[in-house]
Each structure stands twice: as C-alpha cells, then as structure tokens.
Design an enzyme around this catalytic site. Structure first.
Site: not given
Ligand code: NCD
Length: 308
Positions: A56-57, A86, A107, A135
């Site tokens: 999703r993100t 590397k 991320r 997040h």
């Molecule tokens: C979350 C995350 O990555 O922290 N997912 C997301 O971004 N929608 C929650 C999760 O992974 O449980």
C-alpha cells in the site's frame, strides 16, 4: 526555501494542519473520481527506496505521483538491487539518489534511518516506515479515516489492539490522538506485546486518558474505533516466541456482535490472523476504505512538499 521532510509523526500533531490536510485529501478524492487531477507535479521525480516489503505505502505514493503528472524511479527491493548489497551505506545512497530526484520515499529496517537520510539528502525525505520506529504517513491516513468515517475525533474511545510493542502504525497514531480533546485510549495486548514504557510516558506527559488491558471484551461496547494490527513477525528475535503470540487475538463475527453499531474496525493491512474474512462484509469494516484514503492523503502531502 527550507526542505520539508516527513520524519516523525509528532511534526503533524496540530489540529489546524490536520484539518487543512483533510480538506486537501477530500479535494484530491473528488478530482480523482472525476478524472481531473491537475498536473501539479509535472517534471518532478519521486524516488521510492524501499529496504523492506510494501504494498500500500509504495503503490499509493507512486500512484499519487503519477496521477499528479510526476514521474517515479525505483528499485524493486533496495536491500537486494541497490548498492546496499555491495556494502554501500544508506547515507551514500541517499547523497547520490537525492541528486537525481526531487523527493525520496524511504522505508528502512533500522529505527531512525530516515532521520539519518534527511541529514545528508539534497531533497526532501518521507519516512515510509523505519523499523519498529514510526510510519507518519500511515498515521495521517488513519486519523483522516477516523474523521471521514465518524465525523469527529474529539471525545472518541479508541481501542488499539495487538502488537503494541513493535507496531509502528499504532505507535505513530498514538502521537496524533493527543491533538484532539477528550480522546480515551484502550491499549489491549498480551503482556509480551505491551506498549513500550517510553510511549506510555509520552501519553502521560500529554495528559491522555489511557488504560491497559489484556482482554478486549470489556471495552468493546465502549469502543468507537477498534484499531487492530498484525503481530510483527519480522521484528521477533525468536521464531518460537512469534508462533506463540501470533494468534493471541482475533476479530470475528462474535466480536462484531459486541461492538457498538456505529463503530469502525481499522487495520493498516496486511491482516493476517487478526481479522477473519467474514468481518469484511460488515459495514463497520473500514480497512479497505482506509487503504484507499492513503492515496488521497499522500497526494495532499506531495502537493504540500513539492508544489509552489
Ligand atoms: C504497516 C507497516 O508497514 O508498518 N503496513 C502499511 O504500511 N500499511 C503495518 C504492517 O506491516 O503490519
């Protein structure tokens, strides 16, 4: 002009800013439904740098950028297909990529990674999850979802259920809730997955009314927002410990029977064992709408950072 980064959720714990962001997100929803999104980000490039999996993100940021007329550069998995394999440091990668792009969505598996990245980056950094840290854009779409579904945030009873120890979505949302009046928080988890002391301290300092519980049943009929998360498998040092805890709680048909008629069930997704499929049919299941809201909140954020 100063770079606008999104590093920590606390940056946004301001009701006025949030209300403005919600209005922008509403605007982008309507524009998207009418297929009339203005190309505000033409000639801008977003680099998505993901060292951990994402659905999703990542897709919603990339779709937001493309829908606003911008472009996206990325690598399938930065852990495997960037020079990290590397031995390049994150800082070196960021120094270089920030010369190619106008914004980086990052991320990373290490807590604090986006803070380090922002120190050396020439372009803005968006924290799309840093280990068990934060997040922030998830918290923003979550608070927007609550407002949209229930019409208000002041005075609500919010129950956070699940992995409160490692769940960065929950920890981030906790930093926005104190911006609203009279919110009561129930923290429900097995003892092993309890919210860390530093976060409990944070709530105390903000004078938030919160209670910790082991069982969900007693609070269901008081709950307006039931926010659930999966047990964060990738953060456990011991596989056996994860196996023991992964099915500690479950939302199913019986849970719904005890929940308020006008409550909502949220989850940042992916859901694994914590919500059964039968819940999806109930109008209170808000998690797929929540994921859709991510697109509009991220459009609003990209506009805030990148457009003049
Ligand atoms: C979350 C995350 O990555 O922290 N997912 C997301 O971004 N929608 C929650 C999760 O992974 O449980």
């Amino acid at each position: 002009m100063k770079k606008k980064n999104i590093i920590s959720t606390e940056q946004f714990a301001d009701k006025k800013f949030l209300e403005r962001l919600f209005r922008e997100a509403d605007y982008f929803r309507k524009a998207d439904e009418a297929s009339r999104i203005p190309p505000l980000l033409k000639d801008k490039i977003l680099a998505s740098l993901f060292y951990e999996p994402s659905t999703r993100t990542r897709f919603s940021f990339e779709a937001a950028m493309l829908k606003m007329g911008g472009d996206v550069i990325s690598t399938e998995s930065a852990s495997h297909f960037s020079s990290a394999i590397k031995g390049e440091t994150l800082q070196d990668t960021i120094r270089v990529v920030s010369g190619y792009a106008d914004i980086i969505v990052l991320r990373h598996f290490k807590e604090g990674a986006s803070h380090l990245a922002a120190e050396v980056s020439r372009c803005p950094i968006i924290n799309a999850g840093d280990g068990a840290g934060e997040h922030p854009t998830q918290a923003l779409l979550d608070i927007y979802t609550i407002k949209r579904e229930l019409g208000r945030i002041d005075g609500l009873n919010v129950t956070l259920l699940g992995d409160l120890k490692y769940g960065r979505a929950i920890r981030s949302l906790l930093k926005l809730l104190p911006a609203y009046k009279g919110v009561k928080i129930y923290l429900v988890s097995p003892q092993e997955l309890r919210l860390p002391a530093s976060h409990r301290e944070y709530l105390k300092n903000k004078k938030v009314n919160f209670h910790e519980l082991k069982y969900l049943d007693p609070v269901l009929r008081h709950t307006d927002v039931l926010y659930t998360t999966r047990v964060q498998k990738e953060r456990f040092a011991s596989r056996a410990e994860y196996e023991r805890l992964r099915k500690s709680y479950r939302i199913d048909h019986d849970t719904l029977k005890k929940l308020k008629k006008r409550a909502i069930v949220m989850n940042p997704l992916p859901r694994v064992a914590e919500i059964t499929k039968e819940v999806d049919e109930d109008p209170r299941a808000a998690y797929f709408r929540q994921a859709q809201n991510g697109l509009y909140i991220r459009m609003a954020l990209l506009k805030w950072i990148l457009s003049k």
